[in-house]
Design an enzyme around this catalytic site. Sequence first.
Site, PDB file in Angstrom:
ATOM      1  N   ASN A   1       0.885  -1.151  -0.012  1.00  0.00           N
ATOM      2  CA  ASN A   1       0.208   0.097  -0.047  1.00  0.00           C
ATOM      3  C   ASN A   1       0.812   1.171  -0.096  1.00  0.00           C
ATOM      4  O   ASN A   1       1.663   1.483   0.849  1.00  0.00           O
ATOM      5  CB  ASN A   1      -0.756  -0.102   1.275  1.00  0.00           C
ATOM      6  CG  ASN A   1      -1.512   1.440   1.338  1.00  0.00           C
ATOM      7  OD1 ASN A   1      -2.465   1.623   0.672  1.00  0.00           O
ATOM      8  ND2 ASN A   1      -1.305   2.364   2.341  1.00  0.00           N
ATOM      9  N   GLU A   2       0.709   2.334  -0.907  1.00  0.00           N
ATOM     10  CA  GLU A   2       1.505   3.193  -1.060  1.00  0.00           C
ATOM     11  C   GLU A   2       2.859   3.242  -0.796  1.00  0.00           C
ATOM     12  O   GLU A   2       3.613   4.139  -0.429  1.00  0.00           O
ATOM     13  CB  GLU A   2       0.866   4.380  -0.175  1.00  0.00           C
ATOM     14  CG  GLU A   2      -0.375   4.719  -0.392  1.00  0.00           C
ATOM     15  CD  GLU A   2      -0.896   6.122   0.277  1.00  0.00           C
ATOM     16  OE1 GLU A   2      -0.162   6.571   1.549  1.00  0.00           O
ATOM     17  OE2 GLU A   2      -1.960   6.648  -0.079  1.00  0.00           O
TER      18      GLU A   2
END
Length: 682
Positions: A398-399
């Site tokens: 994530n990110e």
Amino acid sequence: MDKLLVLTGFEQSGARKNWNNYMKPQRIITALSLLMGVYTTPLAAQQPLNFTVKAGEIKTPVSPNMWGIFFEDINLSADGGIYAELVKNRSFEFSTPLMGWSVPRNAVASGQIVVVNRQEDHPSNPRFARITMPATRSFEIVNEGFRGMGIKSGEQYNFSLYARQQEGAAVKLTVTLLDDAGKEIGSTTVSPAGSSWQQYKASFTAAATASKGKLKVTFSGNGVIDVDMISLFPQHTWKERSNGLRTDLVQLLADLHPGFLRFPGGCIVEGRELVNRYQWKKTVGDVNDRELIINRWNNEFPHRATPDYFQSFGLGFFEYFQLSEDIGASPLPILNCGMACQFNSGEVVAVNELDPYIQDALDLIEFANGDVTSKWGALRAKMGHPAPFNLKMMGVGNEQWGPQYVERYAIFSKAIKSKYPDIKLINSLGPGPDGDRFTFLNDTLRKLNADILDEHYYSSPEWFLSNAARYDSYDRKGPKIFAGEYAAHSKGVGNGDNKNNWQSALAEAAFMTGLERNTDVVVMASYAPLLAHVDGWQWTPDLIWFDNLRSYGTPNYYVQKLYANNKGTAVVPMLKGNQVISGQDSVYASTVVDDATGELVIKLVNTSATVKPVAVAVQGVKSIAANGKLTTLRSNDLQGLNSLDRPTGISPEEKDINIKGKTIRTDIAPWSFYVIRAKINK
């Protein structure tokens, strides 16, 4: 009064190429009218904007997963939110073991409480409370709930706990609900027996409503009793399930008809450090055996520090899959890729130690889809769901950004695709939609033939308006795009001052015309974050707000709902001249056909302070029904908000629209979003 040139907040930041449009006479309105929050009649009658819809030219199918929802346990979204448990720190596992519980000052005289750690015997839930009663007196503990407990008059409440009596003890419990003023509004008794751990249950009905109630447990008798997992649920959870979810919040999600549910979030997948990352295997099986951890949003923002924010995982991966199925959404789990949050610790697992992380991904697919004879499929069946959950996609990280992420993604992809080639993988493009981090990942992952790239954008309303054509020029042959997290922020990102006002929602509506117009590239999109407790939030803005009893959808929620409920099946061109309509004359537009209903669905957004007459000529059809449906979402106040006391202040209104021939005419009101549905005969 002299006429003054007054440009709206949108117009001030518009592209300079449209400046001449802003200087047209119809854009000149009185300063007073704007200050009063109203609009004026144009100085001269405007000629309609002439648009053309080519209903016979299918540009691209609309992805069935197109408009979805993103769930993250932030803002008390899970514990204290959609997870209906009312007791905070029910198993005494918080870093301060009695946090959430109060003990009377004369405890030593009436009895005493200690928290015992049995780490070797029960490592996932090691602590329990030991109550010692020195005489036949009463001893009480009170739980404050999550910013109080929402109690409804006439509702049945189900109490449970695990308990064991020490040899010769005879301690009984009286369980009482207290209202906001401390008055008793319901009670029951529990009489544990035996020296081994057993679960005991009792139910009772509340006699009054309280928004910030409490639970009191009174011990009477003498001897020693051990207690753990002290729990209280309303009877009426979603689908009446024990360990269930809050009905009003799930209903708001179901009403969106989402194409997917992304879970368990974004940053909590990573954790501040890897020890605090989300580990799905610790969130399934018996609720009593799920290992609580601190929530990474506990102290992320000093201005909204939340020291009592933990994750009990009563809402775990099984419940997420079940919720997806309940609301008709495809499940989209996101897993840690061996990297903690790069904004915090930046901790990573050595590449040669990634095997446990990869095995978690493989085992999750087996848990979701495996036969009941498999290890993880058998656990799913034991939990009450022998049928598979039909998992088709999964996120890796994530990110994340940089070469470290690419290296780990490649290893994950090879392992997953070799065993489950049909699983589509979602891959991070970092925390923003541009810059060096984005460019590096975008270029690199495209060369690696990634399946779906996850773009995130939290920015000003002006950014969303100026990027409505972002995907018109994207590579049609490359990876697909997941607009995984987006929201228009009214006053900058991450400062807590952002509001879910109409200006932000209208900008998102305009931007989403570009997402819909390009569903051959953008296959999924979700606003973020999803939920926020009015007394326990860390981040703004958020799609749905709630307190302990009530909830409401923001104007942004209704924008999402109108798109998802008017998704259609295929995109058809809608043009002004030979150009897509992406902000010229302050109007944004997209069009789909709905083969299921035989309708044309037109979306129009007017971001200006003046009426916009339009004439939409529909080509490629034999005829259009004389009557259609017009749904409008609008406000005269760009700063307008919904609230708990005014939950539908800005919400859709539907009426009939008359159509003559094959041209649809309407005047788009200032600051408004229109959806027109009309039957067509091809």
